[in-house]
Scaffold this motif. Structure first.
Motif, PDB file in Angstrom:
ATOM      1  N   PRO A   1      10.130   4.428  -0.263  1.00 20.49           N
ATOM      2  CA  PRO A   1       8.743   3.979  -0.392  1.00 20.49           C
ATOM      3  C   PRO A   1       8.096   4.479  -1.677  1.00 20.49           C
ATOM      4  N   GLN A   2       8.346   5.743  -2.009  1.00 21.24           N
ATOM      5  CA  GLN A   2       7.721   6.284  -3.211  1.00 21.24           C
ATOM      6  C   GLN A   2       8.161   5.538  -4.465  1.00 21.24           C
TER       7      GLN A   2
ATOM      8  N   TRP B   1       6.510   2.151  -4.509  1.00 26.38           N
ATOM      9  CA  TRP B   1       5.071   2.289  -4.769  1.00 26.38           C
ATOM     10  C   TRP B   1       4.811   2.607  -6.242  1.00 26.38           C
ATOM     11  N   GLN B   2       5.628   3.526  -6.774  1.00 20.09           N
ATOM     12  CA  GLN B   2       5.470   3.887  -8.190  1.00 20.09           C
ATOM     13  C   GLN B   2       5.697   2.677  -9.093  1.00 20.09           C
TER      14      GLN B   2
ATOM     15  N   ALA C   1       0.812  -1.215   0.000  1.00 15.42           N
ATOM     16  CA  ALA C   1       0.000   0.000   0.000  1.00 15.42           C
ATOM     17  C   ALA C   1       0.843   1.262   0.000  1.00 15.42           C
ATOM     18  N   THR C   2       2.015   1.206   0.643  1.00 19.34           N
ATOM     19  CA  THR C   2       2.838   2.417   0.764  1.00 19.34           C
ATOM     20  C   THR C   2       4.212   2.269   0.124  1.00 19.34           C
ATOM     21  N   GLY C   3       4.640   1.041  -0.148  1.00 15.58           N
ATOM     22  CA  GLY C   3       5.989   0.815  -0.651  1.00 15.58           C
ATOM     23  C   GLY C   3       7.046   0.809   0.440  1.00 15.58           C
ATOM     24  N   LYS C   4       6.616   0.866   1.664  1.00 15.66           N
ATOM     25  CA  LYS C   4       7.580   0.933   2.758  1.00 15.66           C
ATOM     26  C   LYS C   4       8.180  -0.443   3.039  1.00 15.66           C
TER      27      LYS C   4
END
Lengths: 785, 287
Positions: free
Chosen positions: A771-772, A775-776, A647-650
């Motif tokens: 994370p971004q 996520w991308q 959900a967040t890429g974390k």
């Protein structure tokens, strides 16, 4: 006194009490009467012509003693030197002035210098200097900088290319032609900022009466700083004393010789007063060298069964605006030579373009070239495994150099000393429970959870030496090390080492070595380092070389002391030296252990000299210069296990297993600490740290509010283990442990994250895996499906 | 890291603070100093005078006033974390205070400072919005109270006049069946909220009676997520209802973007963290 063996004991670090209670003596702690505070005004622009500088207002401000511009220092200071000059690379070393004379070439380039009675006054005056700039186009990307039409930093460095360096072994063209598969990938190994806890600093004290200069500064190699300071100022080496005893971390960034300390010296000499310069953190971000910053085009040739037959690398290394002291050696020799890794790769070809850009100069950063090489290999191993549908562990295992084949010469010409790569891999797999993990991963994936495991099976080159090799590589110095062991009449021992530990703990480990060799209590041994007025000429601490090379020097010096002591003891006991046995600080007669002289008694006798054997001189002190026959090659396997939040890429770190082989270990606790810190730094490159410039050359990540140094809560608990494969190249059989963690961890973490993202068909992402970015990548992979 | 010169005044009473503010229009109030001093050291702020309110009596402390809890402006995060009355009635404050900065910041930083500074990525403005707090401020014309929903105007800008000082933050005590939660995505370097979502709900007969969501970090100023609140009010708070309400989280935000998180990513995080905060708040309400 009974002395147990110190080698192998986890003795607590003797340097720590003063460091952690604020009683260390860092450069900024040096307070001399009459000291002036120096502030360097730095360029806010990445590339500009200096049209005019008006210092009149600044000169009139309270407390200001003098203001200098680049022109004012041209006669008193030669350019900042570059001291690693790789041959056959068409190397061009651009002129690097301590203060820019007519053009600034990066944000942070020095423009003017102010000295005032205190720091606040100097800072206020620096802000009052009026500089008129004519903006020039800037370039920060090293690949773009080589293209036609790119902004040019220097008229005499076409396409901003400072050098093109090549190395080849075997026949890479044939390997690529005959391969079953060729796996190609462009890899970015982004720029990092070393960020030692202590910023750089200098206190220069020139005594006009004696003509002597004392320079306290943050240096990993004070004798090199002394030599270069002599070269740029004309002050004879004999009149310069450089003191860098307590240094708060360096990670390579305190190897180079910088403009800051040169300016402090020139002004102290000019005014005849002590001058102190201390970077603040913001200045440290732009004025101290950065690390890494490669773009690598990689092609790997492989057979269907996973055998790697060749690797070709074309690298663009960002050198920044000028060539820093050791910079050209880092992306060339320290990178290219290591491109075989722990694998048998018969055909290797590498071409490195060293490119000048409008950014802070780069130089060595913990690992220096070897992390870049390891990242290339370990990322490619996973890509090859993915292409062939093989387990990444099996591809590695298939290509390992078998333990029976050491010493082994790889295609890049290095001869690896010793190794058992499979043993370290097997131990790591056992600790992590590999087969079980793959089952858990499958079950988790069925629930939409993203678990991943990543491997890094690495080898690195440590104990940087020998001097002959240094010469062949264009390194303008030797790579030996020195030690003097001085026994005082009471039997206490001072060790003077040319190594300069700045956090690595050699005040403890070196004392452990000497305590064992001379059979004296640890507390009787002091380690003296970092002061050219006290120690013999030494090369300093970097490249995990201090213990392998400097430790060997002091072992040999201590043995010379012990042997001289045996002659004196034999004389006093009226036997032949051949009949003397030395054990735990006692010289006794073979077969008659009650006929004994202690080491302390012998030391006293050596200084009284009332009764010396014939031909033996008084005193008990020996010096040894040690130049090893080869480097050392530590190795190991690191394994990282992560879970990615889709959900967040974390990324959440679940486990981190490190099995390193650094040969024999003097102090397991200190080696564990080195491994822990190294992993934190390498892991941070994978997911946190990144130096970001905008197109105009402004450093966007120019503070600790933006540049994400990891804290304890941001890293996993490490499970550290070791295998032990001693090296034959030094008397201790140890290899060096300062950089293994940094070198190994980055690709282990990246590989784990990419493995976690496998359900999305993602095979590669460039670091840092924020994370971004993750996520991308997930979003984009779903667009296609 | 060396600030420009400034004058320093230590105030001893609220009227003296107001007087000093009038005398020094270029002055700034110093409370915990953990936002202001770093800006001064970087010379991003060069106030001519600092008016230290750290030792003004009565500005520090937490009072249970029956229907509300009154927090003095110089009350530190550490004070908040130690307070039983806060933990029992307003656990959202405890939860959020616990993830502000680091221990040093929590020891020195003040609730009033966080409100008056109005950093777009600070945690506490979102909490004040979700808890429907109001700000008591004192100026030359006496005292007035500003609701949190009107207090945060823009980036580093509040409804405070230059000659006014924030003295108290008043939190109404929740009535009935309520739940609270704070969800934060912290920046790895600064520790500030890339996105922080504070959620407050009350339930009545299994349906959402009141819902307030405060979002910080994502936009230029902390804001109530009105569209989310409207979508969920009166509904049965199923996971699906929460998810579809949270989908409105970024509406009305003037999004921030930087090298760590783009506007698009922040909007996405606002939705994800709104959903998570609401789910936890509802779960807490259900006990």
């Amino acid at each position: 006194m009974a002395v147990t063996k110190m080698f192998g004991a986890s003795v607590k670090r003797r340097e720590d009490p003063r460091m952690i209670t604020g009683r260390a003596n860092y450069t900024d702690d040096v307070r001399l009467p009459g000291t002036l505070s120096l502030v360097i005004l730095r360029s806010p622009y990445a590339h500009a012509r200096i049209k005019s500088i008006n210092v009149e207002k600044a000169r009139q401000m309270p407390g200001v003693v003098a203001v200098y511009t680049g022109k004012d220092l041209v006669d008193s200071l030669a350019p900042v030197p570059c001291a690693w000059l790789p041959p056959n690379s068409d190397l061009k070393v651009p002129e690097y002035r301590a203060l820019a004379v007519d053009t600034v070439r990066y944000v942070g380039d020095g423009v003017a210098a102010v000295v005032a009675e205190n720091r606040y006054q100097a800072q206020d005056a620096a802000a009052a200097i009026e500089v008129e700039y004519e903006m020039l186009p800037a370039v920060v990307d090293q690949e773009k900088a080589t293209q036609d039409g790119a902004p040019q930093l220097y008229a005499d460095v076409p396409n901003n290319t400072a050098f093109v360096w090549r190395l080849a072994g075997g026949d890479i063209d044939a390997a690529l032609r005959d391969a079953d598969v060729v796996v190609s990938q462009r890899l970015i190994n982004h720029r990092l900022i070393p960020t030692a806890m202590e910023p750089r600093a200098a206190v220069a004290h020139y005594n006009p009466g004696s003509g002597e200069l004392t320079l306290w500064c943050t240096s990993q190699n004070p004798h090199i700083h002394r030599l270069l300071m002599s070269a740029v100022t004309g002050i004879p080496e004999t009149k310069i004393r450089v003191i860098a005893t307590d240094v708060g971390g360096g990670f390579g960034s305190k190897i180079p010789f910088y403009a800051g300390e040169m300016i402090a010296v020139a002004i102290s000499k000019d005014l005849g007063r002590p001058v102190k310069w201390v970077e603040d953190r913001r200045e440290n971000f732009v004025a101290t060298t950065h690390g890494r910053d490669h773009i690598d085009y990689v092609d790997v040739a492989a057979k269907q069964d996973g055998t790697i037959t060749g690797i070709r690398v074309k690298a663009y290394a960002n050198m920044g605006a000028y060539l820093s002291t050791a910079a050209p050696g880092v992306p060339t020799w320290l990178f290219g030579l290591m491109l075989s890794g722990p694998y048998k790769i018969p055909n290797i070809s590498v071409e490195v373009h060293g490119v000048l850009t409008n950014t802070t100069p780069t130089d060595a950063y913990r690992g220096a070239g070897r992390p870049e090489a390891t990242y290339v290999l370990e990322r490619m191993m996973d890509l090859v495994a993915d292409r062939l549908g093989m387990d990444p562990v099996e591809v590695r295992r298939k290509n390992f150099i078998p333990k029976e084949e050491f010493p082994y010469t790889v295609a890049t010409t290095l001869q690896y000393d010793s190794g058992d790569y499979e043993a370290a891999l097997n131990r790591a797999l056992e600790i992590v429970g590999y087969e079980q993990f793959r089952k858990e991963q499958e079950a988790a994936r069925a629930q939409g959870r993203l678990l991943g495991i990543g491997f890094s099976t690495y080898v690195e080159v440590c104990g940087l030496a020998p001097s002959q090799a240094a010469g062949a590589m264009g390194f303008q110095g030797g790579l030996w090390e020195s030690a003097t062991v001085r026994v005082h009449p009471s039997g206490k021992v001072s060790v003077f080492t040319g190594s300069n530990p700045h956090g690595q703990g050699e005040e403890t480990t070196f004392a452990q070595l000497v305590a064992d060799e001379l059979g004296v209590p640890l507390d009787d041994v002091e380690i003296v380092h970092g002061d050219t007025g006290r120690i013999p000429f030494g090369m300093g601490t970097y490249g995990s070389r201090s213990t392998a090379v400097g430790g060997s020097a002091l072992i040999y010096a201590a043995r010379k002391v012990r042997d001289k002591g045996a002659k004196i003891a034999a004389h006093l006991l009226e036997v032949s030296p051949d009949d003397i046995v030395f054990d735990q600080g006692r010289y006794y007669v073979k077969g008659a252990p009650d006929r004994v002289k202690t080491f302390q008694e012998v030391a006293g006798a050596a200084y009284l000299a009332w009764n010396m054997p014939e031909g033996v001189t008084p005193g008990l002190e020996e010096t040894h210069f040690f130049d090893p026959i080869n480097n050392t090659y530590p190795f190991g396997t690191h394994v990282c296990v992560v879970e990615v939040d889709p959900a967040t890429g974390k990324v959440q770190f679940l486990r981190y297993v490190a099995v390193d082989d650094v040969g024999n270990v003097i102090n397991p606790m200190i080696v564990d600490g080195q491994v822990h810190g190294g992993i934190a730094q390498g892991l941070a490159q994978a997911v946190y740290e990144t130096a970001v410039y905008d197109e105009n050359g402004q450093l966007l990540s120019g503070s600790l509010m933006d540049y994400a140094l990891p804290t304890a809560s941001m890293v996993p608990t490490y499970e550290v283990d070791r295998t032990v494969t001693p090296t034959p190249v030094n008397p201790m059989g140890l290899k060096g442990a300062g950089e293994t963690g940094t070198i190994a961890s980055t690709p282990a973490v990246v590989n784990a994250i990419i493995d976690a993202l496998k359900p999305y068909g993602i095979t590669h992402l460039d670091m840092p895996l924020t994370p971004q970015r993750i996520w991308q990548a997930i979003q984009e992979s779903q667009k296609g499906s | 890291m060396y600030p420009a010169a400034f004058e320093y005044y230590r105030a001893t009473s609220v009227p003296e603070v107001v007087q000093l503010l009038q005398q020094h229009p270029d002055g700034k109030i110093l409370a915990g100093g953990h936002s202001l001093l770093p800006m001064m050291k970087l010379r991003l702020a060069e106030p001519a005078a600092l008016i230290d309110i750290g030792r003004v009596p009565d500005l520090n402390g937490i009072q249970d006033a029956g229907d509300s809890i009154v927090v003095g402006a110089t009350t530190t995060y550490w004070n908040l974390l130690q307070s039983d009355v806060i933990r029992q009635s307003l656990p959202l404050i405890t939860e959020a205070a616990n993830v502000v900065g680091d221990i040093q910041v929590r020891n020195r930083g003040t609730l009033g400072g966080a409100m008056a500074h109005a950093d777009p990525a600070a945690d506490m403005p979102a909490v004040a919005l979700a808890l429907d707090a109001s700000m008591k401020v004192v100026g030359p014309n006496g005292e007035r109270t500003i609701p949190a929903s009107e207090f945060f105007v823009d980036m580093f800008t509040t409804a405070l006049s230059p000659d006014e000082v924030l003295t108290q933050i008043i939190f109404p005590k929740p009535q009935g069946t309520s739940g609270q939660a704070y969800e934060k995505f912290a920046h790895p370097a600064s520790g500030y909220a890339v996105v922080g979502v504070a959620a407050f709900v009350t339930l009545d007969g299994g349906k959402v009676q009141t819902v307030r969501v405060g979002i910080t970090g994502a936009g230029t100023v902390a804001k109530r997520a009105s569209a989310v609140e409207q979508a969920l009010a009166g509904q049965e708070p199923t996971e699906q209802a929460i998810e579809s309400a949270a989908a409105h989280a970024a509406e009305g935000l003037e999004l921030n973007g930087d090298i760590f998180a783009s506007e698009e990513y922040r909007a996405h995080l606002a939705r994800v963290f709104t959903q998570r905060a609401l789910s936890r708040a509802v779960a807490a309400a259900r006990g």
